[in-house]
Design a protein around this motif. Sequence first.
Motif, PDB file in Angstrom:
ATOM      1  N   PRO A   1     -28.517  25.970 -38.445  1.00  0.00           N
ATOM      2  CA  PRO A   1     -29.830  25.346 -38.479  1.00  0.00           C
ATOM      3  C   PRO A   1     -30.796  26.131 -39.361  1.00  0.00           C
ATOM      4  CG  PRO A   1     -29.535  26.567 -36.453  1.00  0.00           C
ATOM      5  CD  PRO A   1     -28.205  26.592 -37.149  1.00  0.00           C
ATOM      6  N   ILE A   2     -31.878  25.495 -39.715  1.00  0.00           N
ATOM      7  CA  ILE A   2     -32.938  26.146 -40.492  1.00  0.00           C
ATOM      8  C   ILE A   2     -34.065  26.533 -39.540  1.00  0.00           C
ATOM      9  CG2 ILE A   2     -34.659  25.868 -42.311  1.00  0.00           C
ATOM     10  CD1 ILE A   2     -32.764  23.835 -43.611  1.00  0.00           C
ATOM     11  N   VAL A   3     -34.459  27.796 -39.591  1.00  0.00           N
ATOM     12  CA  VAL A   3     -35.550  28.324 -38.785  1.00  0.00           C
ATOM     13  C   VAL A   3     -36.650  28.781 -39.738  1.00  0.00           C
ATOM     14  CG1 VAL A   3     -36.278  30.107 -37.159  1.00  0.00           C
ATOM     15  CG2 VAL A   3     -34.003  29.066 -36.952  1.00  0.00           C
ATOM     16  N   THR A   4     -37.834  28.214 -39.593  1.00  0.00           N
ATOM     17  CA  THR A   4     -38.976  28.613 -40.412  1.00  0.00           C
ATOM     18  C   THR A   4     -39.857  29.556 -39.607  1.00  0.00           C
ATOM     19  OG1 THR A   4     -38.959  26.539 -41.644  1.00  0.00           O
ATOM     20  CG2 THR A   4     -41.016  27.789 -41.644  1.00  0.00           C
ATOM     21  N   VAL A   5     -40.254  30.656 -40.229  1.00  0.00           N
ATOM     22  CA  VAL A   5     -41.117  31.653 -39.590  1.00  0.00           C
ATOM     23  C   VAL A   5     -42.445  31.663 -40.334  1.00  0.00           C
ATOM     24  CG1 VAL A   5     -41.410  34.073 -38.957  1.00  0.00           C
ATOM     25  CG2 VAL A   5     -39.112  33.039 -38.938  1.00  0.00           C
TER      26      VAL A   5
ATOM     27  N   LEU B   1     -34.946  42.993 -36.164  1.00  0.00           N
ATOM     28  CA  LEU B   1     -35.331  42.202 -34.996  1.00  0.00           C
ATOM     29  C   LEU B   1     -34.875  40.763 -35.123  1.00  0.00           C
ATOM     30  CD1 LEU B   1     -38.970  43.509 -34.438  1.00  0.00           C
ATOM     31  CD2 LEU B   1     -36.931  44.093 -33.115  1.00  0.00           C
ATOM     32  N   MET B   2     -34.894  40.243 -36.364  1.00  0.00           N
ATOM     33  CA  MET B   2     -34.516  38.856 -36.588  1.00  0.00           C
ATOM     34  C   MET B   2     -33.022  38.672 -36.826  1.00  0.00           C
ATOM     35  SD  MET B   2     -37.029  36.739 -36.259  1.00  0.00           S
ATOM     36  CE  MET B   2     -36.449  35.297 -37.185  1.00  0.00           C
ATOM     37  N   ALA B   3     -32.259  39.775 -36.820  1.00  0.00           N
ATOM     38  CA  ALA B   3     -30.823  39.684 -37.097  1.00  0.00           C
ATOM     39  C   ALA B   3     -30.091  38.718 -36.171  1.00  0.00           C
ATOM     40  CB  ALA B   3     -30.192  41.078 -37.024  1.00  0.00           C
ATOM     41  N   PRO B   4     -30.427  38.661 -34.864  1.00  0.00           N
ATOM     42  CA  PRO B   4     -29.714  37.703 -34.008  1.00  0.00           C
ATOM     43  C   PRO B   4     -29.912  36.245 -34.418  1.00  0.00           C
ATOM     44  CG  PRO B   4     -30.848  39.357 -32.685  1.00  0.00           C
ATOM     45  CD  PRO B   4     -31.343  39.515 -34.083  1.00  0.00           C
TER      46      PRO B   4
ATOM     47  N   VAL C   1     -32.981  31.432 -42.341  1.00  0.00           N
ATOM     48  CA  VAL C   1     -34.345  31.770 -41.951  1.00  0.00           C
ATOM     49  C   VAL C   1     -35.242  31.716 -43.181  1.00  0.00           C
ATOM     50  CG1 VAL C   1     -35.860  33.492 -40.901  1.00  0.00           C
ATOM     51  CG2 VAL C   1     -33.507  33.227 -40.074  1.00  0.00           C
ATOM     52  N   ARG C   2     -36.287  30.929 -43.097  1.00  0.00           N
ATOM     53  CA  ARG C   2     -37.270  30.815 -44.172  1.00  0.00           C
ATOM     54  C   ARG C   2     -38.586  31.435 -43.705  1.00  0.00           C
ATOM     55  NH1 ARG C   2     -36.758  24.292 -45.299  1.00  0.00           N
ATOM     56  NH2 ARG C   2     -34.632  24.262 -46.179  1.00  0.00           N
ATOM     57  N   TYR C   3     -39.084  32.394 -44.476  1.00  0.00           N
ATOM     58  CA  TYR C   3     -40.361  33.016 -44.174  1.00  0.00           C
ATOM     59  C   TYR C   3     -41.431  32.413 -45.074  1.00  0.00           C
ATOM     60  CZ  TYR C   3     -37.640  36.527 -41.662  1.00  0.00           C
ATOM     61  OH  TYR C   3     -36.789  37.154 -40.784  1.00  0.00           O
ATOM     62  N   THR C   4     -42.578  32.104 -44.491  1.00  0.00           N
ATOM     63  CA  THR C   4     -43.634  31.498 -45.285  1.00  0.00           C
ATOM     64  C   THR C   4     -45.002  31.856 -44.724  1.00  0.00           C
ATOM     65  OG1 THR C   4     -44.493  29.422 -46.190  1.00  0.00           O
ATOM     66  CG2 THR C   4     -43.662  29.350 -43.940  1.00  0.00           C
ATOM     67  N   GLU C   5     -45.974  31.912 -45.615  1.00  0.00           N
ATOM     68  CA  GLU C   5     -47.376  31.952 -45.196  1.00  0.00           C
ATOM     69  C   GLU C   5     -47.890  30.517 -45.144  1.00  0.00           C
ATOM     70  OE1 GLU C   5     -49.893  35.087 -46.816  1.00  0.00           O
ATOM     71  OE2 GLU C   5     -48.112  35.941 -47.803  1.00  0.00           O
ATOM     72  N   ALA C   6     -49.133  30.357 -44.726  1.00  0.00           N
ATOM     73  CA  ALA C   6     -49.685  29.021 -44.489  1.00  0.00           C
ATOM     74  C   ALA C   6     -49.623  28.137 -45.724  1.00  0.00           C
ATOM     75  CB  ALA C   6     -51.122  29.149 -43.995  1.00  0.00           C
ATOM     76  N   SER C   7     -49.857  28.710 -46.900  1.00  0.00           N
ATOM     77  CA  SER C   7     -49.913  27.898 -48.121  1.00  0.00           C
ATOM     78  C   SER C   7     -48.572  27.242 -48.444  1.00  0.00           C
ATOM     79  CB  SER C   7     -50.366  28.760 -49.306  1.00  0.00           C
ATOM     80  OG  SER C   7     -49.459  29.837 -49.506  1.00  0.00           O
ATOM     81  N   GLY C   8     -47.474  27.827 -47.989  1.00  0.00           N
ATOM     82  CA  GLY C   8     -46.157  27.268 -48.282  1.00  0.00           C
ATOM     83  C   GLY C   8     -45.487  26.599 -47.098  1.00  0.00           C
ATOM     84  N   LEU C   9     -46.254  26.371 -46.030  1.00  0.00           N
ATOM     85  CA  LEU C   9     -45.632  25.880 -44.804  1.00  0.00           C
ATOM     86  C   LEU C   9     -45.001  24.503 -44.977  1.00  0.00           C
ATOM     87  CD1 LEU C   9     -44.988  26.171 -41.817  1.00  0.00           C
ATOM     88  CD2 LEU C   9     -47.286  25.311 -41.297  1.00  0.00           C
TER      89      LEU C   9
ATOM     90  N   GLY D   1     -37.005  19.994 -43.329  1.00  0.00           N
ATOM     91  CA  GLY D   1     -35.593  20.180 -43.001  1.00  0.00           C
ATOM     92  C   GLY D   1     -35.332  21.182 -41.896  1.00  0.00           C
ATOM     93  N   ALA D   2     -36.373  21.900 -41.434  1.00  0.00           N
ATOM     94  CA  ALA D   2     -36.183  22.920 -40.401  1.00  0.00           C
ATOM     95  C   ALA D   2     -36.141  22.280 -39.016  1.00  0.00           C
ATOM     96  CB  ALA D   2     -37.305  23.944 -40.463  1.00  0.00           C
ATOM     97  N   GLU D   3     -35.292  22.831 -38.167  1.00  0.00           N
ATOM     98  CA  GLU D   3     -35.215  22.378 -36.779  1.00  0.00           C
ATOM     99  C   GLU D   3     -36.056  23.232 -35.846  1.00  0.00           C
ATOM    100  OE1 GLU D   3     -31.157  21.276 -35.440  1.00  0.00           O
ATOM    101  OE2 GLU D   3     -30.576  21.893 -37.469  1.00  0.00           O
ATOM    102  N   VAL D   4     -36.362  24.464 -36.282  1.00  0.00           N
ATOM    103  CA  VAL D   4     -37.109  25.399 -35.446  1.00  0.00           C
ATOM    104  C   VAL D   4     -38.256  25.988 -36.262  1.00  0.00           C
ATOM    105  CG1 VAL D   4     -36.993  27.501 -34.047  1.00  0.00           C
ATOM    106  CG2 VAL D   4     -34.996  25.978 -34.189  1.00  0.00           C
ATOM    107  N   LEU D   5     -39.431  26.085 -35.639  1.00  0.00           N
ATOM    108  CA  LEU D   5     -40.584  26.747 -36.253  1.00  0.00           C
ATOM    109  C   LEU D   5     -41.060  27.845 -35.315  1.00  0.00           C
ATOM    110  CD1 LEU D   5     -42.827  27.070 -38.350  1.00  0.00           C
ATOM    111  CD2 LEU D   5     -44.078  25.220 -37.195  1.00  0.00           C
ATOM    112  N   PHE D   6     -40.981  29.084 -35.781  1.00  0.00           N
ATOM    113  CA  PHE D   6     -41.470  30.243 -35.038  1.00  0.00           C
ATOM    114  C   PHE D   6     -42.842  30.588 -35.606  1.00  0.00           C
ATOM    115  CE2 PHE D   6     -40.785  35.133 -34.487  1.00  0.00           C
ATOM    116  CZ  PHE D   6     -41.740  35.155 -33.496  1.00  0.00           C
ATOM    117  N   VAL D   7     -43.895  30.364 -34.813  1.00  0.00           N
ATOM    118  CA  VAL D   7     -45.264  30.609 -35.264  1.00  0.00           C
ATOM    119  C   VAL D   7     -45.614  32.056 -34.938  1.00  0.00           C
ATOM    120  CG1 VAL D   7     -47.642  29.775 -35.212  1.00  0.00           C
ATOM    121  CG2 VAL D   7     -45.756  28.181 -34.814  1.00  0.00           C
TER     122      VAL D   7
END
Length: 321
Positions: free
Chosen positions: A5-9, A20-23, A30-38, A44-50
């Motif tokens: 799955p795709i997880v956006t942080v 910490l994010m290795a698990p 895992v996609r890391y983004t700031e607000a401008s690229g959210l 396509g992401a199934e999970v969003l970690f705010v």
Amino acid sequence: MEQGPIVTVLHSGSVPGADLMAPVASRAEVRYTEASGLADAVRGAEVLFVYDFLTRAIPDAWHAADRLRWLHMGSTGVDPVMFPELRASEVVVTNTRGVFDAPIAEYVLGQILGFAKDLTGSVRLQQQHEWRHRESERIAGSSALIVGTGSIGRAIARLLRAAGMTVRAVGRQARATDPDFGTVATDLYAELPTADYVIAVAPLTPQTREMFDAKAFAAMKPHARFVNVGRGELVVTDDLVAALSTGSIAAAALDVVDPEPLPAQHPLWDLPNVRITPHNSGDFIGWRTEIVTTFTENFDNWIAGRPLDSVVDKELGYVPS
């Protein structure tokens, strides 16, 4: 090989450590983004970690959340994401329940002790090189009203009881015998006149917004102290300033304010009976590690198809107790 799955942080410039994010990274993209690229990152992401839990960017990017199934807030409060489109969706929302309970309870006890022992006055006299004997108040036997009966409120109640204070609470459902609060009432205005200390820790919902207004402050004892560790928007700020300025209440300790950050010229800064901290009552050393760990442990549940921990009731706006 089956794609994970795709997880956006969502972060604000500081990202969780790779260890910490290795698990999560071992089983997902895992996609890391700031607000401008959210918007691009959540497509396509199934999970969003705010991870940036103070963000206000999610409603504007919601149109791109085409596959989202689970949103996890890195905080206890979820009001930044309780907009109508998310409430109406099938996306499950969870929060970081439990991590901040004990630290915030310690903060509240510290502020109450600071008021009772006039620690601010002692610092001022020390700065003036003045040796002046004074007497102080006992907190044992004094009364506290906790407004908000979630896990943070319970942690506060337990600590204040251990210090010898009597505790009552105001919540959504009345209870005559609660193990932590003793009595839980539903009528705020009936309870306010009974308390020496009033602690606001309710979640921000349409029902609690601006609950502490001129009427509420007028109902308090003139010697009452008000402690807000919930949300600034629980309070009508101008009414609080008036109550503090006129002596309707004795003092306030504010970890949250409205607006936030508090403008430099705001009158709250200069009131001698106010203590202000910058929304950090729960931010103990290591708290960022704890919020990531809470997410990764819940991710284990999600991958395994087990029920998620700390699921928010989107109609209520918080995790039911």
